[in-house]
Write a protein that holds these residues in place. Structure first.
Motif, short mmCIF file in Angstrom:
data_model
loop_
_atom_site.label_atom_id
_atom_site.label_comp_id
_atom_site.label_asym_id
_atom_site.label_seq_id
_atom_site.Cartn_x
_atom_site.Cartn_y
_atom_site.Cartn_z
N PHE A 52 -11.16 1.54 0.94
CA PHE A 52 -11.25 0.17 0.99
C PHE A 52 -9.86 -0.34 1.66
N CYS A 53 -8.94 -0.05 0.84
CA CYS A 53 -7.68 -0.54 1.36
C CYS A 53 -7.24 -0.06 2.93
N TYR B 287 0.67 -1.13 0.04
CA TYR B 287 -0.01 -0.10 0.07
C TYR B 287 0.82 1.30 0.02
N GLN B 288 1.92 1.14 0.87
CA GLN B 288 2.99 2.48 0.78
C GLN B 288 3.45 2.55 -0.33
N VAL C 227 -4.46 -2.81 -1.86
CA VAL C 227 -4.54 -4.19 -1.28
C VAL C 227 -5.93 -4.57 -1.01
N CYS C 228 -6.93 -3.77 -1.46
CA CYS C 228 -8.46 -4.13 -1.33
C CYS C 228 -8.96 -5.18 -2.27
N HIS C 229 -9.93 -5.93 -1.92
CA HIS C 229 -10.29 -6.78 -2.90
C HIS C 229 -10.78 -6.32 -4.19
N VAL C 230 -11.41 -4.95 -4.06
CA VAL C 230 -11.94 -4.38 -5.09
C VAL C 230 -10.99 -4.12 -6.28
N ASN D 280 -7.01 -1.69 8.37
CA ASN D 280 -7.37 -1.64 9.81
C ASN D 280 -7.99 -2.64 10.55
N LYS D 281 -8.76 -3.43 9.50
CA LYS D 281 -9.10 -4.63 10.17
C LYS D 281 -8.00 -5.77 10.36
N GLN D 282 -6.77 -5.80 9.71
CA GLN D 282 -5.90 -6.61 10.02
C GLN D 282 -5.32 -6.28 11.01
N ASN D 283 -5.28 -5.07 11.55
CA ASN D 283 -4.46 -4.42 12.50
C ASN D 283 -4.92 -4.78 13.97
#
Length: 118
Positions: free
Chosen positions: A108-109, A86-87, A92-95, A114-117
């Motif tokens: 989305f990314c 991402y940086q 990295v989102c599914h879309v 944030n969910k992964q974190n």
């Protein structure tokens, strides 16, 4: 003569009975010995099974802890890779996964990271 033959037969029968009693006594002693040995083996088997269960449960606990650490490392490494991508400017989102972000942030990314974190 008849009485003598009958008496001999009775005495012979008595000797056979005595021999059978001796054999029966020896057999009883043997069975008692086997029962004692069987009981001792059952007790030893029970103790060994209990010990094995304890050892296996400890091994399972250690294995589960190792797997948990391994999974945590895998999740952390994957998250780090996605954050790095991402940086570097990729989605990295599914879309839009893998396509260039062109310098713009993607909700989305960011939501995914944030969910992964958490």
């Amino acid at each position: 003569m008849k009485d003598r033959n009958f008496l001999d037969t009775v005495m012979e029968f008595e000797q056979q009975l005595e021999a059978m009693q001796e054999q029966f006594g020896a057999l009883k002693q043997f069975v008692a010995l086997m029962m004692e040995e069987h009981k001792a083996l059952e007790t030893e088997n029970h103790h060994l099974r209990t010990r094995l269960e304890v050892l296996l449960s400890k091994e399972n606990i250690v294995q589960a802890a190792d797997e948990k650490k391994e999974n945590l490392l895998d999740i952390g490494e994957g998250y780090d890779n996605l954050a790095r991508l991402y940086q570097e400017g990729f989605h990295v989102c599914h879309v839009h996964f893998g396509s260039s972000r062109k310098g713009e942030d993607c909700l989305f990314c960011l939501s995914f990271l944030n969910k992964q974190n958490v």
